[in-house]
Design an enzyme around this catalytic site. Structure first.
Site, PDB file in Angstrom:
ATOM      1  N   SER A 155       0.418   9.926  -2.346  1.00  0.00           N
ATOM      2  CA  SER A 155      -0.251  10.211  -1.075  1.00  0.00           C
ATOM      3  C   SER A 155       0.258  11.544  -0.498  1.00  0.00           C
ATOM      4  O   SER A 155       0.110  12.572  -1.161  1.00  0.00           O
ATOM      5  CB  SER A 155      -0.054   9.029  -0.119  1.00  0.00           C
ATOM      6  OG  SER A 155      -0.963   9.095   0.940  1.00  0.00           O
ATOM      7  N   ASP A 212      -9.317   2.598  -3.023  1.00  0.00           N
ATOM      8  CA  ASP A 212      -8.344   3.128  -2.055  1.00  0.00           C
ATOM      9  C   ASP A 212      -9.006   3.189  -0.681  1.00  0.00           C
ATOM     10  O   ASP A 212     -10.090   3.746  -0.525  1.00  0.00           O
ATOM     11  CB  ASP A 212      -7.925   4.535  -2.518  1.00  0.00           C
ATOM     12  CG  ASP A 212      -6.720   5.062  -1.766  1.00  0.00           C
ATOM     13  OD1 ASP A 212      -6.706   4.993  -0.526  1.00  0.00           O
ATOM     14  OD2 ASP A 212      -5.795   5.563  -2.433  1.00  0.00           O
ATOM     15  N   HIS A 266      -4.469   1.746  -2.228  1.00  0.00           N
ATOM     16  CA  HIS A 266      -3.484   2.807  -1.949  1.00  0.00           C
ATOM     17  C   HIS A 266      -2.040   2.292  -1.994  1.00  0.00           C
ATOM     18  O   HIS A 266      -1.115   3.063  -1.751  1.00  0.00           O
ATOM     19  CB  HIS A 266      -3.778   3.398  -0.563  1.00  0.00           C
ATOM     20  CG  HIS A 266      -3.217   4.767  -0.330  1.00  0.00           C
ATOM     21  ND1 HIS A 266      -3.644   5.875  -1.027  1.00  0.00           N
ATOM     22  CD2 HIS A 266      -2.250   5.229   0.517  1.00  0.00           C
ATOM     23  CE1 HIS A 266      -2.973   6.944  -0.623  1.00  0.00           C
ATOM     24  NE2 HIS A 266      -2.115   6.579   0.301  1.00  0.00           N
TER      25      HIS A 266
END
Lengths: 277, 277
Positions: free
Chosen positions: A146, A222, A254
């Site tokens: 991320s 996600d 995610h």
């Protein structure tokens, strides 16, 4: 440097250490996994940069990376994601300030005095690790998740020759065009968007690419796809003919359940680029 | 039953579910990992019972078990360690009350109304899982860590034929002779120590043993060795000629870095006992 904890893990040692950071002007904590091979010779090192809200600890306990590092003979370093402390600036939102350093050197108030995560990860922490542990500084690779995937890709492309390979899990891929990026780059670097370009993986890929192999994994379920903008990076990678892989993984979100699932692939990818196995 | 979360993990689904428990008289939360094989046929199930202070979540995120379960085709169930809630009795200490159910049916005030973890894990939750998920109730195995290792061993020996195999990570091995045991068994079951014997793995091993294979791992740098009393269980296993292994692992402590290191061995051990490749 203080030793916070050391736990045996897969024959190696998962340590947590704290030291004063000159870059950040505050104490910083990091995790370091040394595989069994480090008992006898310096080992290559894989950086793992974490995402928003994370500390050094999240990946260290949830990414299931140590087993793969032990097999390959690679050290893992888990830096924190920002400076921290009562006298360090912060914001009420989770995505700015402490826990959200975005791997840049802030130039703007109130962030500039402490938020120098670029210098910390690119310069200060590597020197410290080289001096204190059985690490081979000439064999490094980098990954992240991320915001940390953003950090990994931008460090790798801005520091040619430093890293043999780069990978990312669900990276913030195009921050200059996303609410995960414009807000933070504006706050930390100011309104002049020309200063932002060095911190956008898609723009860097278009501009220069990376001199080694690239691996990107992204879950197609996600919950943050609109903020991550993987399509921009995938397009840039293909347009540049960048050696590497962009993988869209069916059904994954995610979370660290996604990261841990593909961690073995990533460590093996870096081990191969580092000439191991 | 409410679905709290479902995340894809190693091709399967790591779910978290909440339901009203008749045994405990309160809502209970558990984790369940279903491997990819459960999409097409009922799969065997490995119970993982957690230790003091844990919820359903600790092992689910830190034990790195899903990868091995996915490979073997085994479901993993992660129950909570006690009833919980504002109207559930508790204690100021971490080792009694909420988070410390010890896998018994309490008979004493103030615990008796809710602290019925034995019935919950032995009867209620298996029924619920059988009804709601692609589980084969005829193929079960059980493991656990610390207080959960105590639970796994005592359930396995008290329920002959239920579990094909039992293993434990650093179990509380002889609670009737330890401060991790005497306090809790006294509080939950009362002063008559004859009621405690069914909840002491060493006494059960001396009395009857287990009808399948047993695997116990213990770190020799565990900070709680004096409370766990592994030597009592090791002696009882050997004296009974119990088929199985007791392994003292050099350099490991009581943490999940220890558990995750040997989780692959444990899942493979249970897979073998369950007749999986």
């Amino acid at each position: 440097m203080d030793t916070i904890s050391e736990n045996r893990s897969f024959g190696g040692i998962q340590g947590v250490y704290r030291h004063h950071s000159d870059s950040c002007g505050c104490p910083m904590t990091f995790g370091l996994y040394l595989p069994p091979q480090a008992a006898t010779a310096p080992v290559p090192m894989l950086w793992y940069l974490s995402g928003l809200t994370c500390t050094h600890e999240n990946a260290m306990v949830k990414a299931a990376a140590q087993q793969h590092a032990a097999r390959a003979g690679i050290a893992l370093v888990f830096p924190d994601t920002s400076p921290r402390g009562e006298d360090v600036a912060d914001d009420k939102d989770y995505d700015l300030g402490q826990g959200a350093g975005f791997y840049v050197n802030a130039t703007q108030a109130p962030w500039a005095p402490h938020f120098r995560m670029w210098d910390y990860v690119a310069e200060e922490l590597p020197r410290l690790l080289d001096n204190a542990f059985m690490i081979d500084p000439d064999r490094q690779a980098i990954t992240g998740h991320s915001m940390g995937g953003h950090g990994a890709l931008t460090l790798a492309m801005n520091l040619p020759g430093r890293f043999a390979s780069v990978s990312a899990f669900a990276p913030i891929a195009h921050p200059t065009q996303s609410d995960w990026g414009r807000k933070q780059l504006g706050a930390y670097l100011g309104d002049d968007e020309s200063a932002w370009a060095a911190h956008d993986a898609t723009l860097l890929m278009r501009e220069s690419g990376f001199g080694g192999p690239v691996l990107v994994d992204q879950g197609n379920e996600d919950q943050f796809l609109d903020l991550l903008k993987p399509e921009a990076l995938a397009e840039a990678m293909a347009a540049r003919r960048q050696p590497g892989q962009f993988r869209m993984q069916k059904g994954y979100d995610h979370s660290y359940f996604f990261v841990s699932t593909f961690m073995g692939d990533h460590v093996a990818f870096h081990a191969d680029a580092l000439g191991l196995a």
